[in-house]
Design an enzyme around this catalytic site. Structure first.
Site, PDB file in Angstrom:
ATOM      1  N   HIS A 168       9.111  68.140  25.819  1.00 18.79           N
ATOM      2  CA  HIS A 168       9.185  68.744  24.504  1.00 18.79           C
ATOM      3  C   HIS A 168       8.160  69.882  24.657  1.00 18.79           C
ATOM      4  O   HIS A 168       6.773  69.928  24.652  1.00 18.79           O
ATOM      5  CB  HIS A 168       8.707  67.874  23.396  1.00 18.79           C
ATOM      6  CG  HIS A 168       8.980  68.334  22.034  1.00 18.79           C
ATOM      7  ND1 HIS A 168      10.315  68.564  21.489  1.00 18.79           N
ATOM      8  CD2 HIS A 168       8.095  68.642  21.143  1.00 18.79           C
ATOM      9  CE1 HIS A 168      10.118  69.222  20.311  1.00 18.79           C
ATOM     10  NE2 HIS A 168       9.014  69.259  19.786  1.00 18.79           N
ATOM     11  N   ASP A 224      12.545  65.366  26.879  1.00 18.74           N
ATOM     12  CA  ASP A 224      12.073  65.376  25.764  1.00 18.74           C
ATOM     13  C   ASP A 224      12.087  64.079  24.803  1.00 18.74           C
ATOM     14  O   ASP A 224      13.059  63.566  24.668  1.00 18.74           O
ATOM     15  CB  ASP A 224      12.958  66.575  24.750  1.00 18.74           C
ATOM     16  CG  ASP A 224      12.246  67.010  23.559  1.00 18.74           C
ATOM     17  OD1 ASP A 224      11.272  66.290  22.824  1.00 18.74           O
ATOM     18  OD2 ASP A 224      12.264  67.902  22.980  1.00 18.74           O
ATOM     19  N   SER A 246      11.242  73.432  18.299  1.00 17.16           N
ATOM     20  CA  SER A 246      10.884  72.222  17.603  1.00 17.16           C
ATOM     21  C   SER A 246      10.896  72.548  15.967  1.00 17.16           C
ATOM     22  O   SER A 246      12.076  72.764  15.791  1.00 17.16           O
ATOM     23  CB  SER A 246       9.441  71.656  17.887  1.00 17.16           C
ATOM     24  OG  SER A 246       9.148  70.252  17.461  1.00 17.16           O
TER      25      SER A 246
END
Ligand SMILES: *[C@@H]1O[C@H](CO)[C@@H](O)[C@H](O)[C@H]1NC(C)=O
Length: 425
Positions: free
Chosen positions: A157, A125, A40
């Site tokens: 995610h 996600d 991320s």
């Protein structure tokens, strides 16, 4: 009873709070195979770091990440990158990279050519739209990297593992944004970056995960970094007579030491891959800083510190670069021999972790540590053997051992490198 509890608190907590972690040590690192990864915001940071220091980094594994310079305009653009990445114009970001390289703010882009890049993005996600992953791979391809991707797994995610976390398709803060997708993301990513013939992950990470002091590198609250980072040194890399590889793993938002202690290091699988393949893994740590506009301990990928966040002058970038240089500086005094290139093979287990009380005094010790009164709280050298020191608290001396390769420095009152400790050899 009250006094006793205070003493137990002092013995357990005092060492870490006052001294800080030990200094980051140097190892015997093959500097031609340094790789990075991140999840991320950590994925965005990994790409930034790779692109900025491309003369030194050979590859990047990016999990649920975002393209370089995507959020250069701040939080509004960060939101567009995350939720509407179809709006990202790859050619504009490529131009940004070329401009920065043209003004020497990042390394020459020719260094990216032939580097390996692995991109993972789950189909489920909803925090960072999977198109962001496609876009970052396209951006990399503008600079002739060799890449592989995994865009087909129904992952939310989070970091994909095959042994820990929430179900692959369900997001869970309780399992720290790590998901069991029956997919060993750390092994698959590193295996691709490092040539495809890595050994399978070890059944346990029998080497040594330790804390190190990030402050000397600028790892401070002002830079939204924790004073302490983590480093994993596999069993086969503790003896510096043979070379090991180095990998730098950037955690995601809400995964810093403040949020999770060492969970990102211990539950993503990097340590087991590292143990089986003699890869030292540095886990630098960001920290929340509400005033800086970073309450979630994200690495800076939208410029919350300043406009240099994505180039070689960025405070976090520089800090991690200096850590990388420290870890990979071969110091002859540690037994490091850069001319020996075969990988380390003999596992050598550490005995006492830093700062753990030990009960048998070191052999050859030549004296007592001195009187310790009820009101004293101090760290003292251990006479005759500078690998050891004592904590005097509540009228008792507790014998402690420095991390391997470090020696007690009575001036600093903490463990330090031998060459910096007068009279210790
Ligand atoms: C890599 O980058 C450095 C720093 O910008 C530059 O001096 C060097 O020429 C580049 N090397 C290659 C092979 O492009």
């Amino acid at each position: 009873m009250k006094v006793a509890w205070v003493c137990i608190w002092a013995l357990l907590g005092f060492s870490g709070q006052v001294l800080g972690a030990d200094p980051l040590q140097s190892y015997n690192v093959d500097t031609s195979s340094i790789t990075v990864s991140g999840l991320s915001a950590g994925g965005a940071m990994a790409m930034q770091y790779h692109v900025a220091f491309s003369s030194e980094i050979q590859g990047a594994a990016i999990y649920a990440g975002l393209p370089f310079a995507c959020a250069k305009g701040g939080l509004t653009s960060a939101n567009l990158c995350m939720y509407s990445p179809t709006t990202i114009v790859v050619a504009n970001l490529a131009r940004e990279i070329n401009t920065l390289a043209g003004s020497n703010k990042i390394d020459a882009v020719s260094n990216l050519s032939g580097d390996k890049v692995f991109v993972f993005h789950g189909t489920k996600d909803t925090t960072v739209n999977p198109t962001a992953g496609h876009k970052l791979e396209q951006l990399y391809q503008e600079f002739a990297v060799v890449s592989e991707n995994e865009y087909t797994i129904g992952a939310v995610h989070g970091f994909p593992t095959d042994f820990y976390g929430a179900a692959c398709g369900s997001s869970s803060a309780a399992t720290h944004y790590i998901n069991n997708c029956n997919y060993h993301g750390a092994h698959i990513g590193l295996n691709y970056l490092l040539g495809g013939s890595l050994a399978p992950p070890a059944s346990s990470a029998a080497g040594r995960l330790s804390e190190y002091d990030q402050r000397e590198f600028g790892g401070t609250a002002a830079h939204s970094m924790d004073p302490t980072g983590y480093i994993y040194v596999p069993s086969g890399c503790q003896d510096r007579s043979r070379q090991c590889k180095l990998h730098i793993a950037f955690h995601g938002c809400q995964q810093s030491k403040t949020n999770l202690d060492d969970i990102y290091a211990t539950k993503t699988g990097f340590m087991e891959v590292a143990e089986a393949n003699n890869i030292i893994v540095l886990f630098p740590q960001a920290a929340p800083n509400i005033i800086a506009g970073n309450p979630n301990a994200c690495w800076d990928w939208w410029g919350y510190l300043n406009a240099n966040f994505l180039n070689k002058d960025g405070a976090q970038m520089k800090a991690v670069h200096d850590m990388m240089n420290r870890v990979s500086t071969c110091e002859a005094s540690t037994g490091c021999n850069p001319s020996v290139t075969e990988p380390a093979t003999t596992p050598s287990q550490g005995t006492n972790p830093t700062g753990n009380p030990i009960t048998t005094p070191p052999t050859g010790s030549t004296g007592a540590p001195g009187e310790c009164h009820d009101n004293d709280v101090s760290f003292r050298p251990f006479p005759g053997d500078c690998r050891y020191y004592t904590l005097c608290a509540c009228g008792a001396n507790v014998l402690l051992e420095c991390a391997s390769g470090l020696y007690f420095d009575p001036v600093l009152g903490k463990c330090n490198f031998m060459q910096l400790v007068p009279g210790c050899d």
